[in-house]
Design a protein around this motif. Sequence first.
Motif, PDB file in Angstrom:
ATOM      1  N   SER A   1       0.851  -1.184   0.000  1.00  0.00           N
ATOM      2  CA  SER A   1       0.000   0.000   0.000  1.00  0.00           C
ATOM      3  C   SER A   1       0.890   1.238   0.000  1.00  0.00           C
ATOM      4  CB  SER A   1      -0.910   0.041   1.233  1.00  0.00           C
ATOM      5  OG  SER A   1      -1.911  -0.953   1.164  1.00  0.00           O
ATOM      6  N   VAL A   2       0.585   2.164  -0.891  1.00  0.00           N
ATOM      7  CA  VAL A   2       1.274   3.452  -0.925  1.00  0.00           C
ATOM      8  C   VAL A   2       0.223   4.522  -0.697  1.00  0.00           C
ATOM      9  CG1 VAL A   2       2.706   5.028  -2.266  1.00  0.00           C
ATOM     10  CG2 VAL A   2       2.971   2.554  -2.556  1.00  0.00           C
ATOM     11  N   TYR A   3       0.521   5.440   0.221  1.00  0.00           N
ATOM     12  CA  TYR A   3      -0.393   6.538   0.501  1.00  0.00           C
ATOM     13  C   TYR A   3       0.150   7.818  -0.121  1.00  0.00           C
ATOM     14  CZ  TYR A   3      -3.041   3.709   3.804  1.00  0.00           C
ATOM     15  OH  TYR A   3      -3.843   2.731   4.358  1.00  0.00           O
ATOM     16  N   PHE A   4      -0.765   8.688  -0.545  1.00  0.00           N
ATOM     17  CA  PHE A   4      -0.391   9.962  -1.136  1.00  0.00           C
ATOM     18  C   PHE A   4      -1.163  11.077  -0.441  1.00  0.00           C
ATOM     19  CE2 PHE A   4       0.168   6.728  -4.361  1.00  0.00           C
ATOM     20  CZ  PHE A   4       1.402   7.032  -4.919  1.00  0.00           C
ATOM     21  N   LEU A   5      -0.443  12.125  -0.050  1.00  0.00           N
ATOM     22  CA  LEU A   5      -1.054  13.291   0.581  1.00  0.00           C
ATOM     23  C   LEU A   5      -0.840  14.494  -0.323  1.00  0.00           C
ATOM     24  CD1 LEU A   5       0.382  12.297   3.981  1.00  0.00           C
ATOM     25  CD2 LEU A   5      -2.048  12.748   3.695  1.00  0.00           C
ATOM     26  N   LYS A   6      -1.902  15.266  -0.549  1.00  0.00           N
ATOM     27  CA  LYS A   6      -1.802  16.389  -1.484  1.00  0.00           C
ATOM     28  C   LYS A   6      -1.262  17.628  -0.772  1.00  0.00           C
ATOM     29  CE  LYS A   6      -4.036  18.175  -5.587  1.00  0.00           C
ATOM     30  NZ  LYS A   6      -5.288  18.234  -6.390  1.00  0.00           N
ATOM     31  N   ALA A   7       0.040  17.587  -0.535  1.00  0.00           N
ATOM     32  CA  ALA A   7       0.782  18.680   0.088  1.00  0.00           C
ATOM     33  C   ALA A   7       2.250  18.421  -0.198  1.00  0.00           C
ATOM     34  CB  ALA A   7       0.512  18.741   1.591  1.00  0.00           C
ATOM     35  N   ASP A   8       3.069  19.464  -0.125  1.00  0.00           N
ATOM     36  CA  ASP A   8       4.486  19.259  -0.435  1.00  0.00           C
ATOM     37  C   ASP A   8       5.186  18.504   0.682  1.00  0.00           C
ATOM     38  OD1 ASP A   8       6.170  21.294   1.360  1.00  0.00           O
ATOM     39  OD2 ASP A   8       4.362  22.341   0.692  1.00  0.00           O
ATOM     40  N   ILE A   9       6.304  17.930   0.355  1.00  0.00           N
ATOM     41  CA  ILE A   9       7.008  17.008   1.249  1.00  0.00           C
ATOM     42  C   ILE A   9       7.397  17.654   2.572  1.00  0.00           C
ATOM     43  CG2 ILE A   9       9.205  17.487   0.084  1.00  0.00           C
ATOM     44  CD1 ILE A   9      10.079  14.689   0.679  1.00  0.00           C
TER      45      ILE A   9
ATOM     46  N   GLU B   1       4.440  18.573   9.654  1.00  0.00           N
ATOM     47  CA  GLU B   1       3.212  18.302  10.403  1.00  0.00           C
ATOM     48  C   GLU B   1       3.321  16.981  11.152  1.00  0.00           C
ATOM     49  OE1 GLU B   1      -0.182  19.472  12.064  1.00  0.00           O
ATOM     50  OE2 GLU B   1       0.907  20.650  10.545  1.00  0.00           O
ATOM     51  N   PHE B   2       3.957  15.997  10.525  1.00  0.00           N
ATOM     52  CA  PHE B   2       4.175  14.719  11.191  1.00  0.00           C
ATOM     53  C   PHE B   2       4.992  14.926  12.468  1.00  0.00           C
ATOM     54  CE2 PHE B   2       6.668  10.881  11.975  1.00  0.00           C
ATOM     55  CZ  PHE B   2       5.687   9.905  11.971  1.00  0.00           C
ATOM     56  N   MET B   3       6.037  15.737  12.388  1.00  0.00           N
ATOM     57  CA  MET B   3       6.894  15.983  13.555  1.00  0.00           C
ATOM     58  C   MET B   3       6.137  16.755  14.633  1.00  0.00           C
ATOM     59  SD  MET B   3       9.701  14.409  12.964  1.00  0.00           S
ATOM     60  CE  MET B   3      10.940  15.090  14.077  1.00  0.00           C
TER      61      MET B   3
ATOM     62  N   PRO C   1      -1.163   8.414   7.793  1.00  0.00           N
ATOM     63  CA  PRO C   1      -1.650   9.210   6.661  1.00  0.00           C
ATOM     64  C   PRO C   1      -3.024   9.825   6.919  1.00  0.00           C
ATOM     65  CG  PRO C   1      -0.727   7.151   5.873  1.00  0.00           C
ATOM     66  CD  PRO C   1      -0.779   7.055   7.364  1.00  0.00           C
ATOM     67  N   ASN C   2      -3.913   9.084   7.565  1.00  0.00           N
ATOM     68  CA  ASN C   2      -5.242   9.613   7.857  1.00  0.00           C
ATOM     69  C   ASN C   2      -5.187  10.776   8.839  1.00  0.00           C
ATOM     70  OD1 ASN C   2      -7.744   8.116   6.677  1.00  0.00           O
ATOM     71  ND2 ASN C   2      -6.261   6.501   7.048  1.00  0.00           N
ATOM     72  N   VAL C   3      -4.351  10.649   9.852  1.00  0.00           N
ATOM     73  CA  VAL C   3      -4.199  11.744  10.818  1.00  0.00           C
ATOM     74  C   VAL C   3      -3.627  12.983  10.138  1.00  0.00           C
ATOM     75  CG1 VAL C   3      -2.915  12.518  12.859  1.00  0.00           C
ATOM     76  CG2 VAL C   3      -3.989  10.264  12.844  1.00  0.00           C
ATOM     77  N   LEU C   4      -2.622  12.787   9.290  1.00  0.00           N
ATOM     78  CA  LEU C   4      -1.998  13.910   8.599  1.00  0.00           C
ATOM     79  C   LEU C   4      -2.980  14.589   7.641  1.00  0.00           C
ATOM     80  CD1 LEU C   4       1.520  12.398   7.884  1.00  0.00           C
ATOM     81  CD2 LEU C   4       0.974  14.251   9.477  1.00  0.00           C
TER      82      LEU C   4
ATOM     83  N   LYS D   1      -5.832  19.130   6.470  1.00  0.00           N
ATOM     84  CA  LYS D   1      -7.025  19.365   5.649  1.00  0.00           C
ATOM     85  C   LYS D   1      -6.691  19.213   4.159  1.00  0.00           C
ATOM     86  CE  LYS D   1      -9.504  20.052   9.228  1.00  0.00           C
ATOM     87  NZ  LYS D   1     -10.391  18.958   9.688  1.00  0.00           N
ATOM     88  N   CYS D   2      -5.974  18.136   3.860  1.00  0.00           N
ATOM     89  CA  CYS D   2      -5.587  17.882   2.476  1.00  0.00           C
ATOM     90  C   CYS D   2      -6.126  16.526   2.023  1.00  0.00           C
ATOM     91  CB  CYS D   2      -4.068  17.916   2.309  1.00  0.00           C
ATOM     92  SG  CYS D   2      -3.182  16.520   3.044  1.00  0.00           S
TER      93      CYS D   2
END
Length: 228
Positions: free
Chosen positions: A14-22, A28-30, A96-99, A104-105
């Motif tokens: 499974s690969v997740y993709f978030l629509k925001a820059d790296i 945000e993860f940190m 990924p879901n939390v992020l 809000k992406c």
Amino acid sequence: MIFFENKYTPLTDSVYFLKADIKTVTDEFMKWQKPLEINKYRKLNIVSLKKDLESNLLELLPINVTEIRRFLFHGTTSDWTAMISNTILGTDGSAPNVLSDRLKCEMVRATNTDDATTFEFSNPNKETEEEQLRVVSAHIESRWEFHDYGKPLPFEDTKRYKTKRKIKDKIDSDLLIQYLNELGINYDKKDFYNPIDKIKALMVIKTGRQYDNDKNLSLEQAQNYHIR
């Protein structure tokens, strides 16, 4: 096409993709994880990676059985950031879901194995739950099962879900790739994971003592872990 022909399973199941820059995603993860550090001996470190996707995937090793200890945030040539973590069950969807919710992406999950094909799209900015989450999946439990949830996206071939006799054909690799392309994700193209930036990816690594019941596995060991 199964992602890199299953060469890196279970990492890439499974690969997740978030629509925001790296950088936005990693920062945000940190912000989320830093307050959760147990003590000064269990830290989160960020490492910059400058090689291609396949080389950067190997930086996820070893694969852990219990605790997620490495999180790869990989840049792309689009607005999306790919996210992969290092556990025996493949990338867990919790982070990924939390992020997605915090930023809000939009978020996309692409699962593509011999036993499952799943397309999941999440947009926390929509008003209703039916619009916020769309899932289409064909997978094996004791037998092949098909599930879909939420409001279909405009580009979906919904007739196919009803007309294909074999459950595994209702959504397959080709259809998954088609859906991802519609969202600007060239999932099966290596060049997509090669942004012009010198730093191609950021990896967050948990350091410090592991839990006693955890194991560190090589890629080969992980691929044969459930074979007894």
